[in-house]
Design a protein around this motif. Structure first.
Motif, PDB file in Angstrom:
ATOM      1  N   TYR A 184     -10.415   0.768  -2.320  1.00  0.00           N
ATOM      2  CA  TYR A 184      -9.357   0.943  -3.315  1.00  0.00           C
ATOM      3  C   TYR A 184      -9.173  -0.327  -4.137  1.00  0.00           C
ATOM      4  O   TYR A 184      -9.036  -0.269  -5.374  1.00  0.00           O
ATOM      5  N   TYR A 232      -5.076   9.264   3.309  1.00  0.00           N
ATOM      6  CA  TYR A 232      -3.722   8.826   3.638  1.00  0.00           C
ATOM      7  C   TYR A 232      -3.424   9.020   5.122  1.00  0.00           C
ATOM      8  O   TYR A 232      -2.913   8.120   5.796  1.00  0.00           O
ATOM      9  N   THR A 276      -0.460   1.257   0.302  1.00  0.00           N
ATOM     10  CA  THR A 276      -0.821   2.634  -0.024  1.00  0.00           C
ATOM     11  C   THR A 276       0.408   3.424  -0.458  1.00  0.00           C
ATOM     12  O   THR A 276       0.374   4.174  -1.450  1.00  0.00           O
ATOM     13  N   TRP A 286      -9.226   0.674   2.368  1.00  0.00           N
ATOM     14  CA  TRP A 286      -8.337  -0.111   1.510  1.00  0.00           C
ATOM     15  C   TRP A 286      -9.133  -1.030   0.590  1.00  0.00           C
ATOM     16  O   TRP A 286      -8.818  -1.160  -0.599  1.00  0.00           O
ATOM     17  N   GLN A 334      -1.670  -2.744   4.498  1.00  0.00           N
ATOM     18  CA  GLN A 334      -2.344  -1.788   3.623  1.00  0.00           C
ATOM     19  C   GLN A 334      -1.623  -0.441   3.604  1.00  0.00           C
ATOM     20  O   GLN A 334      -1.664   0.279   2.593  1.00  0.00           O
ATOM     21  N   LEU A 337      -7.024   6.985  -1.776  1.00  0.00           N
ATOM     22  CA  LEU A 337      -5.884   6.769  -0.883  1.00  0.00           C
ATOM     23  C   LEU A 337      -5.237   8.090  -0.490  1.00  0.00           C
ATOM     24  O   LEU A 337      -4.811   8.255   0.660  1.00  0.00           O
ATOM     25  N   LEU A 359      -5.237   6.420   7.272  1.00  0.00           N
ATOM     26  CA  LEU A 359      -4.603   5.101   7.195  1.00  0.00           C
ATOM     27  C   LEU A 359      -3.282   5.093   7.963  1.00  0.00           C
ATOM     28  O   LEU A 359      -2.993   4.148   8.718  1.00  0.00           O
ATOM     29  N   LYS A 417      -6.897   5.867  -6.708  1.00  0.00           N
ATOM     30  CA  LYS A 417      -5.752   6.352  -5.939  1.00  0.00           C
ATOM     31  C   LYS A 417      -6.056   7.678  -5.247  1.00  0.00           C
ATOM     32  O   LYS A 417      -5.438   7.992  -4.216  1.00  0.00           O
TER      33      LYS A 417
END
Length: 844
Positions: free
Chosen positions: A471, A484, A554, A468, A550, A480, A487, A477
């Motif tokens: 980012y 994904y 996201t 995070w 986060q 992320l 996270l 992006k």
């Protein structure tokens, strides 16, 4: 070429010595992430102690207990009812089953024994940070001998070049030695091939083989001699070293070590020495040259590094009237009237150098000792300790403009999300994934060492904050999207693992809060308890807040539509415990008010919210800010080396540059070697500037580097803050190339302790909010900056640097004297910027 490199070091930042290294903590590190070497630099005998990043003990395995789940509720009930010691016993018996992690192994030593070395003089040994070369030069009779060693980032080879300016003066024998089972073959009169096997540990069989290849190119005569190569009558000689293991990934050891090492050797030998050196320097300087820091030099700046370090510590002691155990204010030590600030700049750049050398894309992350270890049993196995140390290794990566060095860490996090999925399911019956306080090459995710240390189920969750943060610095992006599932898996585990604190529990005000249980506040327990085991430690609460927040961020950034999941995250966040201010004005480390104001424990985990997180702010919650200051004062100004690195960052976030500099000075005290620690009890830096816990841990170097950057630039609390914690003695200086959240690159000059000019370049579209202690104005002629610099209004408009929205803290009913810390006046401005634009400002 070697002589040209040597002359360059005269004006470059360097570590240098007038004697050879007599032990490992005097040797100088070179590395390319895959390979590491410690260069001793003796005139009569050179030694390169070698490492290969994937050469560890053991083989693929996991360490998840199959007994824990059936005892989990019992453990939770005991903790809620204040019977943590009984819970501890169950955890030790049923949760922490081992094995406890494998260890990073040495790959042996390459020895170069010279003879006919009479009348040597004018010796100098150095590590040039601007070229990533270790150099030795001395006179031998009428000849000047030079050596240049480097670990090529471009060609994956370690090179040692030896040269005489008089013909035929070089005579030496080359040999290889390793404590592990080893076979050495001599081939083609100029090649050594060492085959080394790893070892079992805790019943996990060894399954790795390393091959180390050594080849020599020389204008002298090469003769093989029983596992040695002899070179005689040479004017130049170049020694090439490559190495590899059969490691493919954490669950696959089917690689071909010899083939990989030979491919690297063939590639290296296709280039001349001069070309290899040029390629190495160019690749290295792509990263290193992005940032520079200039602080005033003194006469001490010209001294050998070990004597310079010793003088720095001695000067600090004299100025403070003795060493600082510094329990904060009053009695803060006075700072030297003329400190060697260039040594501070050297430590900053050395931290960046070490990170470049130990962590590159495609490799392993920097471990507890980076990529350097000479011991068969390294301290703490030189693993990845993820309750602070591994995270600290990467604190400099983003702010000091070395983003690509984070790639190995992010890859490890992804791999832990795979192994940790089974850990979450088997041990706790939870979805998502978890990892505890330690992992290794094989990506174990279960607890190790014992409950006191190992029962930290949020280690993996903490690691994900690095994704995070990257980012926030880059606005990427795609990053992320790529991570994904990692996270989300960390958030999913926490959502399942969190338990509602019962109304019948020991801590009455906690009823209804969602807490992690069982857990610990790393390696530390409260007064009145005989164990570290607890529910809802403050650090855990802060980590959970970050990980759930986060995940929401996201989803918003990617436009992910999942209303039910979003609401689940929001409901959990709403039920997290608020931070609490205890009876001594401190930030509480636990749900109970169990802090000891005379305790100077090295872990200050509950200030995670101050740094590296952004949950404690002087502007939005001055009460939490004051409580954090009280905690820091109570913990004192002295600690282990890595803890001092964290404290530099803490005091920088407290906007107190003078106190941050006190901590830096405490860190920069010479410890000649570990066996001298009784004579240097407060030594925290070795002669080669490695950090001393003691023993050596590289995280202190990285924490120090990040802390210096944090003193100069901050971007976590609603604005890009220029010179937020500049020490009063750093009256003038210049820094170039630091990175800030929001996608900005920043350079600054200051004089008389105040900002003079700053240049800010944008890589993203967005509104920049600037914060400064002095009024600012744009330099004329910047017509591309539409609408110019305007006084700020309202909350920060840039989501990549916005403040955290935390709950109002609770205060102890016993707290009677609590005066908020004053905060310096600031000036804030907004300006719209586009990618490629550069804003130049000056003080008004």
């Amino acid at each position: 070429m070697a002589l040209a490199v040597m002359s360059l070091t005269a004006s470059a930042q360097q570590l240098w010595y007038d004697h050879a290294a007599t032990h490992w903590l005097e040797a100088l590190p070179i590395g390319n992430s895959h390979l590491g070497a410690m260069v001793y630099g003796g005139a009569d005998s050179e030694q390169l102690q070698l490492n290969e990043e994937t050469f560890w003990s053991g083989s693929p395995h996991q360490n998840n207990s199959t007994e824990s789940l059936q005892h989990l509720q019992e453990v939770r009930d005991l903790i809620f009812n204040g019977k943590e010691s009984e819970a501890h016993q169950l955890l030790d018996k049923h949760f922490v089953k081992g094995p406890h992690g494998m260890r990073f192994l040495p790959l042996g030593n390459l020895f170069v024994k010279f003879w006919n070395q009479q009348n040597t003089r004018n010796y100098r040994r150095s590590l040039d940070l601007s070229t990533a070369t270790a150099n030795v030069t001395y006179k031998m009779g009428d000849a000047t001998i030079t050596r240049t060693a480097f670990a090529s980032l471009a060609d994956d080879v370690i090179v040692l070049h030896v040269e005489s300016d008089r013909p035929g003066r070089l005579n030496f024998a080359l040999s290889y030695d390793c404590e592990l089972p080893t076979k050495v073959d001599v081939e083609k009169n100029s090649h050594l091939i060492a085959t080394v096997t790893n070892v079992e540990q805790e019943g996990i069989k060894g399954a790795l083989t390393a091959n180390c290849l050594v080849q020599v190119e020389s204008d002298g005569t090469l003769t093989p001699a029983s596992e040695r190569l002899v070179v005689s009558g040479a004017t130049t000689a170049t020694i090439y070293v490559t190495a590899a293991t059969n490691f493919v990934n954490y669950h696959d050891v089917s690689g071909k070590a010899l083939e990989k090492a030979q491919q690297a050797m063939n590639k290296a030998r296709s280039h001349s020495y001069a070309d290899l050196l040029a390629r190495h320097m160019a690749k290295y300087r792509e990263q290193y040259d992005r940032v520079s820091l200039t602080l005033p030099k003194t006469d001490a700046s010209t001294q050998p590094t070990d004597r310079r370090l010793e003088a720095f510590g001695r000067q600090s002691d004299m100025q403070s009237g003795g060493r600082t155990t510094g329990r904060g204010f009053p009695g803060r030590p006075r700072v030297s009237s003329d400190p060697d600030l260039d040594l501070v700049a050297l430590m900053f750049q050395y931290g960046r150098y070490l990170l470049i050398c130990s962590s590159q894309p495609g490799g392993q992350p920097a471990n507890l000792q980076g990529v350097w270890n000479d011991k068969m049993n390294a301290p703490w196995d030189s693993k990845y300790t993820i309750n602070i140390n591994a995270e600290m290794n990467y604190w400099p990566a983003l702010v000091t403009n070395l983003t690509e060095t984070q790639q190995p860490l992010l890859k490890m996090i992804e791999e832990l999300s795979q192994t940790g999925t089974e850990t979450a399911r088997t041990m706790y019956g939870c979805g998502g994934w978890t990892a505890h306080h330690n992992t290794d090459l094989w990506r174990i995710a279960g607890p190790v060492d014992g409950t006191t240390w190992g029962m930290f189920p949020t280690g993996g969750a903490w690691l994900t904050t690095h994704i995070w943060q990257q980012y926030l610095f880059t606005g990427d992006k795609q990053l992320l999207r790529q991570y994904y599932d990692v996270l989300k898996g960390a958030a999913d585990f926490l959502l399942d693992y969190l338990q509602e604190y019962p109304a019948t529990g020991e801590v009455k005000q906690a009823a209804g809060w969602l807490v992690t249980v069982p857990t610990v506040s790393p390696e530390h327990g409260p007064i009145g308890k005989t164990t570290t085991v607890t529910a809802g430690s403050t650090m855990d609460n802060q980590i959970v807040f970050d990980v759930l927040s986060q995940m929401l961020g996201t989803m918003k950034a990617l436009g992910t539509k999942d209303k039910a999941y979003q609401q689940r995250l929001e409901r959990a966040l709403a039920k997290l415990p608020p931070m609490q201010i205890g009876q001594y004005g401190q930030l509480q480390e636990w749900l109970i008010d169990g802090d000891d104001p005379k305790d100077e424990h090295r872990h200050i985990s509950h200030l995670y919210g101050l740094y590296p997180s952004n949950q404690i702010s002087p502007y939005t919650h001055p009460d939490l800010f004051t409580a954090a200051a009280n905690t820091l004062k109570q913990r004192g100004d002295m600690a282990t080396g890595w803890s001092l690195g964290w404290k530099v960052n803490f005091w920088a976030r407290m906007l107190d540059g003078d106190h941050a500099f006190v901590i830096l000075r405490n860190m920069l005290h010479l410890l000649p070697s570990d066996d001298m620690s009784r004579f240097y009890p407060e030594g925290r830096t070795y002669p080669n500037l490695f950090d001393a816990h003691p023993p050596f841990q590289i995280d202190g170097n990285f924490g120090c580097c990040a802390g210096i950057a944090e003193m100069l630039l901050q971007s976590h609390d609603g604005a890009l803050h220029l010179l937020p914690a500049l020490p009063s003695q750093w009256k003038e200086g210049e820094v170039k190339g630091l990175r800030a959240r929001g996608g900005y690159e920043v350079s600054m000059k200051w004089a008389d302790g105040k900002l003079q000019t700053a240049t800010i370049s944008a890589t993203l579209n967005g509104k920049l909010r600037l914060r400064s202690y002095v009024p600012l104005k744009m330099v004329n002629g910047q017509s591309s900056i539409v609408n110019g610099l305007k006084p700020a209004k309202g909350p920060c408009p840039n989501v990549l640097m916005e403040s955290a929205a935390v709950k109002t803290p609770l205060r102890s009913s016993k707290l009677t004297d609590f005066e908020l810390l004053p905060v310096n006046k600031v000036y804030e401005y907004d300006v719209n910027m586009k990618p490629g634009q550069t804003l130049t400002i000056t003080c008004n």
